[in-house]
Design a protein around this motif. Structure first.
Motif: not given
Lengths: 228, 253
Positions: A223-227
């Protein structure tokens, strides 16, 4: 160079014909599994590719030039069954319509240049790939090894046929020495071109390289927020 | 298909040989070649007779000698090989033109040259008088597996396209200053081969989709049924029959 009529005696030519027919039959069954109903157009186009690539000359030492046999290359790119079929079809066309290679030696030519190069080349490719780490970068190395050995192996099988059914009394040592010596050199050229061609296809369309299936890492969803 | 190999091989015409059904001609060729290869190599006159038979066929088909000679260049590599045989073979030796050569090697070279050349000329005559597409129909008539015939017909149809594609890539390489001098230039040639494979494969996929949209179900319809009459079979049989007579003569002597 294709074997002409009258070079190997009748019974051995007939025996090789039986091997060739069996090889093509196995290839036809297997190709339907590899390509299902797309077999006819795809195998036909790949055969046309093998035919064209055999015209691609590359310079070897001393002003002579060699060309690709393409058995191992075709087997790695489209699978062993389709590979045998394509090389056999090319040889069949050359023998029947282009008078290149004798009609009675068709079985010999298909057995040696089609069945043997594909079985040895693809077998060694699989074996080498199994020993190397499962990465895309291993594929050209394994392709190099397979192609390198496939050409002298074909020369060995030719020598074997000659020993059983040669029509001229040449000592087997001389035939083996000349054939295998020359074909080790040709094998090096074949190996370099095969490895380079496979790696260039792998760089653009890895999904098309049959021999590299299962090597790509599965895609993971992030997902976009994953780091990381 | 333009640019295909067809143009170089086939000589359009309307001779009795051209008009024979392809499967008759194929069987005649096979019969002829089998007779030549099983003739003992010491029967020198028989090979002259076989050559004369082919000359008659060429004359009836109106195929000029120059055309056949040009197409025979395909056997050059093995002619060179045959010329080496007398020098490398074993056994008792004979003197020819001041050179000591193996007797068996000399006979072996003659054997390969005579039988190989007859096969090449017969094959050239077949290809010169029969369209390649008709030959494929002939193979199907002779019970070759239909899938194999389909693969061959696709190879034939697109062989010219793929070869032309490769030619365009070569022109593109060379117009950018590429010269293949030695093995160091391999990567460029190999990249072209890789690109050629991808283009061939993708063209195959497009061809398949085009066929599906036209109702392809796995078999190709036979549009023209070429049935051979008894007279045509008889006409085609004259070549192998004459060859068989020569063969029997060679064995009896």
């Amino acid at each position: 160079m294709h074997i002409p009529n009258g070079f190997i005696d009748g019974p051995v030519s007939a025996g090789a014909g039986v091997i060739a027919v069996a090889g093509v039959a196995v290839g036809l069954r297997g190709a339907r599994r590899e390509l299902d109903e797309r077999t006819a157009p795809l195998a036909g186009l790949v055969a046309a590719f093998v035919f064209a690539v055999q015209m691609l000359n590359f310079p070897v030492a001393g002003g002579t030039s060699g060309h690709l046999l393409g058995g191992t290359l075709a087997a790695i790119l489209v699978g062993p069954y389709t590979g045998v079929l394509c090389v056999a079809v090319v040889l069949l066309m050359q023998g029947l319509f282009f008078a290149d290679g004798g009609l009675t030696a068709l079985g010999l030519n298909i057995t040696i240049m089609g069945v043997v190069t594909v079985v040895v080349g693809y077998g060694l490719y699989r074996l080498t790939l199994g020993l190397l780490p499962a990465r895309h970068s291993s594929v050209p190395i394994a392709a190099f090894v397979g192609a390198l050995v496939s050409v002298p192996a074909a020369a060995c099988v030719f020598t074997l046929f000659y020993a059983i059914g040669g029509t001229t009394d040449v000592s087997i040592g001389k035939v083996a020495g000349a054939m295998i010596g020359v074909h080790v050199l040709i094998g090096i050229g074949e190996a370099i071109i095969t490895a380079a061609t496979v790696s260039s296809v792998l760089a653009v369309r890895p999904d098309l390289v049959h021999g590299a299936r299962g090597l790509a890492r599965p895609l993971e969803l992030r997902s976009a927020g994953e780091t990381r | 298909m333009t640019g295909g190999p067809e143009h170089r091989l086939f000589r359009p015409g309307d001779s009795p040989v051209h008009r024979l059904p392809p499967h008759c001609k194929l069987l005649a060729l096979i019969g002829f070649v089998l007779a030549t290869v099983s003739t003992p190599r010491e029967a020198y006159w028989a090979f002259g007779a076989y050559a004369a038979l082919l000359a008659v066929v060429a004359a009836v088909a109106r195929v000029p000698a120059g055309f056949v000679l040009r197409r025979m260049l395909v056997e050059t590599p093995f002619v060179l090989f045959a010329l080496l045989l007398p020098f490398v073979a074993d056994g008792p030796t004979v003197e020819v033109l001041g050179l000591t050569v193996s007797h068996d090697g000399l006979l072996g070279a003659w054997n390969v040259l005579a039988k190989g050349t007859l096969g090449v000329v017969a094959g050239v005559l077949l290809a010169a008088t029969t369209e390649l597409r008709a030959l494929l129909l002939g193979l199907q008539k002779l019970r070759m597996p239909p899938l194999l015939v389909q693969i061959m017909s696709f190879m034939l149809r697109y062989g010219g396209v793929i070869t032309a594609e490769m030619g365009r890539m070569r022109i593109a390489r060379e117009s950018r200053g590429f010269v293949a001098r030695d093995l160091r230039q391999t990567p460029a040639v190999a990249k072209s081969a890789g690109a050629l494979f991808i283009r061939s494969y993708e063209r195959g996929e497009r061809v398949h989709l085009a066929m599906l949209s036209r109702g392809y179900t796995g078999t190709m319809p036979i549009l023209v049924d070429t049935r051979a009459s008894a007279a045509q079979w008889a006409a085609a049989a004259t070549l192998p029959a004459a060859a068989l007579a020569v063969w029997a003569g060679a064995l009896l002597r």
